[in-house]
Design a protein around this motif. Structure first.
Motif, PDB file in Angstrom:
ATOM      1  N   HIS A  68       0.149   6.151   2.040  1.00  0.00           N
ATOM      2  CA  HIS A  68      -0.373   4.812   2.321  1.00  0.00           C
ATOM      3  C   HIS A  68       0.706   4.034   3.068  1.00  0.00           C
ATOM      4  O   HIS A  68       1.894   4.311   2.939  1.00  0.00           O
ATOM      5  CB  HIS A  68      -0.824   4.077   1.054  1.00  0.00           C
ATOM      6  N   ALA A  70       1.691  -0.127   4.842  1.00  0.00           N
ATOM      7  CA  ALA A  70       1.398  -1.547   4.685  1.00  0.00           C
ATOM      8  C   ALA A  70       1.774  -2.314   5.938  1.00  0.00           C
ATOM      9  O   ALA A  70       2.754  -1.999   6.610  1.00  0.00           O
ATOM     10  CB  ALA A  70       2.122  -2.128   3.474  1.00  0.00           C
ATOM     11  N   ARG A  72       1.318  -6.592   7.685  1.00  0.00           N
ATOM     12  CA  ARG A  72       1.055  -8.005   7.382  1.00  0.00           C
ATOM     13  C   ARG A  72       0.631  -8.696   8.671  1.00  0.00           C
ATOM     14  O   ARG A  72       1.354  -8.623   9.655  1.00  0.00           O
ATOM     15  CB  ARG A  72       2.335  -8.657   6.865  1.00  0.00           C
ATOM     16  N   PHE A 127      -2.476  -0.951   3.163  1.00  0.00           N
ATOM     17  CA  PHE A 127      -2.469  -2.227   2.432  1.00  0.00           C
ATOM     18  C   PHE A 127      -2.219  -3.314   3.472  1.00  0.00           C
ATOM     19  O   PHE A 127      -1.196  -3.315   4.157  1.00  0.00           O
ATOM     20  CB  PHE A 127      -1.344  -2.192   1.391  1.00  0.00           C
ATOM     21  N   ASN A 223       5.444  -1.329   7.735  1.00  0.00           N
ATOM     22  CA  ASN A 223       6.703  -1.570   7.019  1.00  0.00           C
ATOM     23  C   ASN A 223       7.062  -0.497   6.003  1.00  0.00           C
ATOM     24  O   ASN A 223       8.186  -0.467   5.504  1.00  0.00           O
ATOM     25  CB  ASN A 223       6.743  -2.984   6.423  1.00  0.00           C
ATOM     26  N   HIS A 224       6.146   0.377   5.664  1.00  0.00           N
ATOM     27  CA  HIS A 224       6.487   1.589   4.919  1.00  0.00           C
ATOM     28  C   HIS A 224       5.322   2.560   4.968  1.00  0.00           C
ATOM     29  O   HIS A 224       4.189   2.168   5.235  1.00  0.00           O
ATOM     30  CB  HIS A 224       6.886   1.310   3.471  1.00  0.00           C
ATOM     31  N   GLN A 264       5.036   3.481  -8.952  1.00  0.00           N
ATOM     32  CA  GLN A 264       5.669   3.411  -7.628  1.00  0.00           C
ATOM     33  C   GLN A 264       7.130   3.018  -7.753  1.00  0.00           C
ATOM     34  O   GLN A 264       7.504   2.258  -8.624  1.00  0.00           O
ATOM     35  CB  GLN A 264       4.992   2.328  -6.772  1.00  0.00           C
ATOM     36  N   GLU A 294       9.154   4.104   0.042  1.00  0.00           N
ATOM     37  CA  GLU A 294       8.445   4.025  -1.238  1.00  0.00           C
ATOM     38  C   GLU A 294       7.824   5.385  -1.541  1.00  0.00           C
ATOM     39  O   GLU A 294       7.445   6.107  -0.626  1.00  0.00           O
ATOM     40  CB  GLU A 294       7.348   2.954  -1.143  1.00  0.00           C
ATOM     41  N   PHE A 396      -4.519  -0.094  -5.440  1.00  0.00           N
ATOM     42  CA  PHE A 396      -3.176  -0.635  -5.655  1.00  0.00           C
ATOM     43  C   PHE A 396      -3.180  -1.528  -6.885  1.00  0.00           C
ATOM     44  O   PHE A 396      -4.229  -1.779  -7.464  1.00  0.00           O
ATOM     45  CB  PHE A 396      -2.721  -1.405  -4.404  1.00  0.00           C
ATOM     46  N   ALA A 401       2.555  -4.429  -6.583  1.00  0.00           N
ATOM     47  CA  ALA A 401       2.703  -4.822  -5.176  1.00  0.00           C
ATOM     48  C   ALA A 401       3.649  -6.008  -5.085  1.00  0.00           C
ATOM     49  O   ALA A 401       4.516  -6.062  -4.206  1.00  0.00           O
ATOM     50  CB  ALA A 401       1.344  -5.167  -4.570  1.00  0.00           C
ATOM     51  N   PHE A 405       6.965  -6.144  -2.944  1.00  0.00           N
ATOM     52  CA  PHE A 405       7.251  -7.236  -2.002  1.00  0.00           C
ATOM     53  C   PHE A 405       8.609  -7.855  -2.332  1.00  0.00           C
ATOM     54  O   PHE A 405       9.448  -8.028  -1.468  1.00  0.00           O
ATOM     55  CB  PHE A 405       6.190  -8.353  -2.122  1.00  0.00           C
ATOM     56  N   ASN A 408      11.638  -5.669  -1.475  1.00  0.00           N
ATOM     57  CA  ASN A 408      11.969  -5.479  -0.070  1.00  0.00           C
ATOM     58  C   ASN A 408      12.170  -6.800   0.657  1.00  0.00           C
ATOM     59  O   ASN A 408      12.589  -6.828   1.803  1.00  0.00           O
ATOM     60  CB  ASN A 408      10.965  -4.562   0.620  1.00  0.00           C
TER      61      ASN A 408
HETATM   62  C1  OOG Z   1       3.023  -4.509   0.866  1.00  0.00           C
HETATM   63  C2  OOG Z   1       3.460  -4.242  -0.529  1.00  0.00           C
HETATM   64  C3  OOG Z   1       2.340  -3.592  -1.346  1.00  0.00           C
HETATM   65  C4  OOG Z   1       2.133  -1.355  -2.535  1.00  0.00           C
HETATM   66  O1  OOG Z   1       2.315  -0.138  -2.499  1.00  0.00           O
HETATM   67  O2  OOG Z   1       1.827  -1.959  -3.570  1.00  0.00           O
HETATM   68  C5  OOG Z   1       2.328  -2.115  -1.287  1.00  0.00           C
HETATM   69  C6  OOG Z   1       4.049  -5.131   1.754  1.00  0.00           C
HETATM   70  O3  OOG Z   1       5.238  -5.230   1.397  1.00  0.00           O
HETATM   71  O4  OOG Z   1       3.652  -5.510   2.868  1.00  0.00           O
HETATM   72  O5  OOG Z   1       2.471  -1.477  -0.287  1.00  0.00           O
END
Ligand code: OOG
Ligand code: NI
Length: 454
Positions: A68, A70, A72, A127, A223-224, A264, A294, A396, A401, A405, A408
């Protein structure tokens, strides 16, 4: 007439392209994939029952590709366009996540495949968070951020053209699908140069690091990208052994005999060099941190009753610990609290805490259909006519999450936003309804029960 390829095929191409791009951008990601691959092989060697089950549920094939990511985004228009792009790939909005409760001014959904077949083909999920600028109190800066976002277009012209073509024709042929994926990939690329001056960046950063991350760049960089491990404790230990700075604590439920939901762990965002244009357009050096690593382990999807129990136990542990999950004895307290959560499949199923997929055994299949139809699913299981496998959680967890957030974003950053969940506003921005995850798991369980009778 060229034949259309399936959305599953386009998603597969996209997932692979994203993985290749991110591997080139962030070499650490490649190391993580290798490490998780080793841990997964070792786990399957050690645990024959797990290996057999994953084979049976079709998860062995998807495991190596499972990720997965993510992103924004900054505006409703960006979100709506992304929703259309992801739909072409068979990824649809599932679940609503309000992160303001954790001091992050966004709300989010996960774009993912809906059906069992599509999940088995490739479960790629993204996400996707939408910035809530309306929560920013500083009206001048808010207006400035809005103006900056209004000027950017995060999609290439060809991505827009191919999207329109896919929607008009109802699909894409192979060559167009490949071009579409290559064009869409550009939206998620990292840019080492910001679109704003260092001064503006700092002002946005002062509002919230996340505002700076969303507003200062040409687009929503991925971002990951998270691989799925079968043993997160072993993966975490291996990461630390190799000097990868993993977050001290694993988010989510404790280690259990029957894994539930999602566990996670992440490691800190990289501090990356970024060039900022000054008023004359000359680039000046600075830095930004956004991208991180992650890994995750997925387990049984819980019913509303199971989820309520999970939320209650987690809240109990976190409240007792004061500042969230940062205290040293957190793992012990977490494990102690979860002693209350049944930890064998039969009890979880009988108490209706988790979703299961039923399947006839050979003797069950040999039973006359009329006799089978007279027995409840649980009676069929008890008599050895059916077996069950856990349905995997595909979504999720908001508290996790939020922890991801926070870590990071550089740790302690907490803001109080005078806000509340607003799924209607999110759906209005997206231009579509969000699917209820519970309904999807229930459908999968119900379909397997219906098949017992057939
Ligand atoms: C998303 C963070 C959420 C997860 O695995 O819960 C997420 C972000 O930092 O933009 O990826
Ligand atoms: Ni993640």
């Amino acid at each position: 007439m060229t034949a259309f390829v399936s959305p599953d095929r386009i998603r597969g191409l996209f997932a692979q392209a994203m993985s290749d791009m991110y591997r080139a951008e962030v070499p650490l990601y490649g190391d993580l994939i290798t490490l998780v691959g080793h841990i997964n092989n070792a786990t399957l060697q050690r645990d024959a029952a797990l290996a057999e089950r994953l084979q049976r549920t079709g998860e062995t094939e998807r495991l190596d590709l499972e990720r997965h990511g993510a992103i924004r985004v900054g505006t409703p228009a960006e979100l709506a366009m992304l929703g259309r792009v992801f739909a072409v790939m068979g990824m649809h909005p599932v679940g609503y996540y309000d992160l303001t409760v954790a001091g992050v001014p966004v709300h989010a959904t996960a774009f993912r495949p809906l059906t069992e077949e599509a999940l088995a083909a490739n479960p790629f999920r993204i996400f996707t968070s939408l910035l809530r600028l309306e929560l920013i109190a500083d009206a001048t800066l808010r207006a400035k951020a809005e103006a900056i976002l209004a000027k950017r277009d995060i999609f290439t012209a060809d991505a827009r053209t191919l999207l329109a073509q896919a929607e008009r024709d109802g699909g894409l042929g192979e060559a167009d699908a490949q071009r579409f994926v290559a064009e869409v990939l550009e939206t998620f690329r990292w840019h080492g140069d910001a679109t704003v001056t260092l001064e503006t960046y700092r002002a946005l950063h002062g509002l919230h690091r996340l505002v700076a991350d969303v507003v200062s760049f040409r687009g929503p960089h991925i971002n990951h990208l998270t691989p799925r491990t079968l043993d997160i404790d072993a993966a975490q230990a291996a990461m630390l052994e190799r000097g990868l700075q993993a977050k001290a604590l694993i988010e989510g439920p404790p280690r259990r005999a029957v894994p539930i939901l999602l566990r996670q762990t992440s490691f800190k965002a990289l501090e990356e060099e970024v060039a900022f244009p000054d008023a004359t357009g000359t680039l000046v050096p600075g830095s930004h941190s956004a991208r991180f690593g992650e890994i995750e382990q997925r387990g049984l999807a819980l019913t509303p009753a199971g989820r309520t129990l999970y939320d209650r136990l987690l809240a109990q542990v976190r409240q007792a610990g004061g500042a969230g999950n940062t205290s040293a004895d957190y793992p012990q307290r977490l494990a102690a609290a979860f002693a209350e959560f049944p930890d064998d499949e039969a009890t979880l199923r009988r108490e209706g805490l988790g979703y299961f997929r039923y399947r006839l055994t050979d003797s069950g299949a040999a039973l006359p259909a009329a006799e089978r139809a007279g027995m409840s699913p649980d009676a069929l299981v008890d008599a050895g006519y059916a077996v069950v496998d856990p349905i995997v959680y595909e979504d999720f967890l908001p508290v996790s999450a939020a922890g991801i957030f926070q870590s990071n974003l550089g740790g302690g950053e907490q803001r109080a936003y005078d806000a509340h969940a607003n799924q209607d506003a999110f759906e209005a921005a997206l231009g579509a309804k969000i699917h209820d995850p519970f309904a999807l798991y229930q459908q999968a369980q119900d379909a397997s029960i219906a098949a017992l009778r057939a």
